[in-house]
Design an enzyme around this catalytic site. Sequence first.
Site, mmCIF file in Angstrom:
data_model
loop_
_atom_site.group_PDB
_atom_site.id
_atom_site.type_symbol
_atom_site.label_atom_id
_atom_site.label_comp_id
_atom_site.label_asym_id
_atom_site.label_seq_id
_atom_site.Cartn_x
_atom_site.Cartn_y
_atom_site.Cartn_z
ATOM 1 N N THR A 69 21.989 38.841 38.159
ATOM 2 C CA THR A 69 23.000 38.179 38.518
ATOM 3 C C THR A 69 22.357 36.776 39.026
ATOM 4 O OG1 THR A 69 24.551 38.110 40.666
ATOM 5 C CG2 THR A 69 22.171 38.803 41.086
ATOM 6 N N GLY A 97 40.343 39.315 38.705
ATOM 7 C CA GLY A 97 41.366 38.476 38.850
ATOM 8 C C GLY A 97 41.812 38.262 40.273
ATOM 9 N N TRP A 127 52.454 40.257 41.231
ATOM 10 C CA TRP A 127 51.287 41.162 41.360
ATOM 11 C C TRP A 127 50.719 41.437 42.893
ATOM 12 C CZ3 TRP A 127 50.234 45.233 38.590
ATOM 13 C CH2 TRP A 127 49.181 45.981 39.081
ATOM 14 N N GLU A 202 47.917 36.974 33.674
ATOM 15 C CA GLU A 202 48.270 37.901 32.289
ATOM 16 C C GLU A 202 48.431 37.017 31.190
ATOM 17 O OE1 GLU A 202 52.189 38.760 34.207
ATOM 18 O OE2 GLU A 202 51.354 40.130 35.528
ATOM 19 N N SER A 223 42.090 36.678 34.772
ATOM 20 C CA SER A 223 41.529 37.887 34.837
ATOM 21 C C SER A 223 40.984 38.435 33.444
ATOM 22 C CB SER A 223 42.504 39.022 35.165
ATOM 23 O OG SER A 223 42.164 40.234 34.845
ATOM 24 N N HIS A 228 44.028 42.845 29.950
ATOM 25 C CA HIS A 228 44.253 41.361 29.619
ATOM 26 C C HIS A 228 43.709 40.792 28.313
ATOM 27 C CE1 HIS A 228 45.135 41.428 34.260
ATOM 28 N NE2 HIS A 228 46.350 41.434 33.654
ATOM 29 N N ARG A 259 23.130 27.265 50.025
ATOM 30 C CA ARG A 259 21.665 27.043 49.428
ATOM 31 C C ARG A 259 21.786 26.496 48.040
ATOM 32 N NH1 ARG A 259 19.567 33.110 49.269
ATOM 33 N NH2 ARG A 259 19.943 33.247 51.419
ATOM 34 N N ASN A 286 31.209 38.216 48.911
ATOM 35 C CA ASN A 286 30.435 38.372 47.525
ATOM 36 C C ASN A 286 31.486 38.667 46.638
ATOM 37 O OD1 ASN A 286 28.840 38.665 45.253
ATOM 38 N ND2 ASN A 286 27.271 39.874 46.246
HETATM 39 C C1 LIG Z 1 49.688 38.279 37.752
HETATM 40 C C2 LIG Z 1 48.340 39.040 38.185
HETATM 41 N N1 LIG Z 1 47.525 38.325 39.052
HETATM 42 C C3 LIG Z 1 46.366 39.034 39.332
HETATM 43 C C4 LIG Z 1 46.091 40.328 38.683
HETATM 44 C C5 LIG Z 1 44.794 41.082 39.160
HETATM 45 O O1 LIG Z 1 43.729 40.931 38.243
HETATM 46 P P1 LIG Z 1 42.353 41.924 38.455
HETATM 47 O O2 LIG Z 1 42.990 43.399 37.590
HETATM 48 O O3 LIG Z 1 41.404 41.409 37.385
HETATM 49 O O4 LIG Z 1 41.928 42.123 39.681
HETATM 50 C C6 LIG Z 1 46.902 40.833 37.831
HETATM 51 C C7 LIG Z 1 46.805 42.186 37.061
HETATM 52 O O5 LIG Z 1 45.787 42.885 37.067
HETATM 53 C C8 LIG Z 1 48.038 40.194 37.474
HETATM 54 O O6 LIG Z 1 48.902 40.735 36.447
#
Ligand SMILES: Cc1ncc(COP(=O)(O)O)c(C=O)c1O
Length: 329
Positions: A69, A97, A127, A202, A223, A228, A259, A286
């Site tokens: 990491t 995402g 979402w 998306e 994401s 995706h 840091r 984190n």
């Molecule tokens: C518009 C949108 N934002 C955020 C996310 C969240 O992404 P993740 O699944 O990588 O957390 C999604 C779906 O997965 C999404 O369709």
Amino acid sequence: MNYLDQQSEFGDKFESSLKNLEKSIKDIYKIRNKYEASIEESSIRLHSSTLDYKSTYACLNAILKNKITMGELVKIYEKDYEEYLKGSYSVLSCNSGSSANLLAISTLIQSKKLEKGDKIIVPALSWSTTIFPLVQYGLVPVFCDCNDLDFNISIKNFRNLIEEHHPKGLMIIHTYGCPADMDSICSICKENNMVLIEDTCESMGAEWDGLKAGTFGEISTFSSYYSHHICTLEGGLTCFKNNSDFKIAESVRSHGWVRHLNKNDEIFKLYPLLDPSFLFNYIGYNLRLSEPQAAIGINQLQLLDSFVEKRSKSASLYTNFFSKYQIIF
Ligand SMILES: Cc1ncc(COP(=O)(O)O)c(C=O)c1O
């Protein structure tokens, strides 16, 4: 030189074993691809992982070389994405995402560009983790209808909501690979002094008038969840137009610490009695991406254009097929 070609500290025997591992993974993928091609003749998948043998080998290579990491691979991945966005944004990777959205909103609150109680317009077709960080930070989501052409926000309803609610920002979603109408949205946001955040989770690689989606707003998010456009197992990217937001977000992503800053930074002068490694100046989490995931990401970005092309071809196939049904079009 490709970072994979760098000699490790473990010697020649280790390096030649790695070469054998790479070959074995390639063979395993050949067997798997043949099987999957035979299934695809009789079924249509909604989605499948874009991991190829190179991405999988890069991941294992990182693990075996003790790259865990906060190292060089994450930095390379982020620089590669900055280049992909043509250099106008500073990029931070993170572990999903959803985390990318949380990082964006937390940063805008901690930079005081947004305040508790501010109204933010969001698409009705949304979402959960686009909305939740807003609620978590005391912002008020106002839902905007979508249009029936590409399911992005209706510009007419957007204008009406601005008159009714006087919102401070818009958290746009580029829906299912289709960029929203950025000419109208950017000019309306500018007219009304609104912060624009682009949730591009998306729609990585989509373009509006030759510019990538995610290069219009103050902050944009992406994401790399496997359904995706690219896959880093889980993963996300948050991109900042403004360097002071980027600096805050670096802390928010990593426990709220500072840091990573230059030891001459003003912040350390404010707290001369505290060890700079244990100064936590922001509310943090984190949200970091690991090195093996970044190794995958570096490889996946090289394939991104080809993935976008394949998706566009699939979309054309469906559009052509359904265009004969007038009830839909
Ligand atoms: C518009 C949108 N934002 C955020 C996310 C969240 O992404 P993740 O699944 O990588 O957390 C999604 C779906 O997965 C999404 O369709």
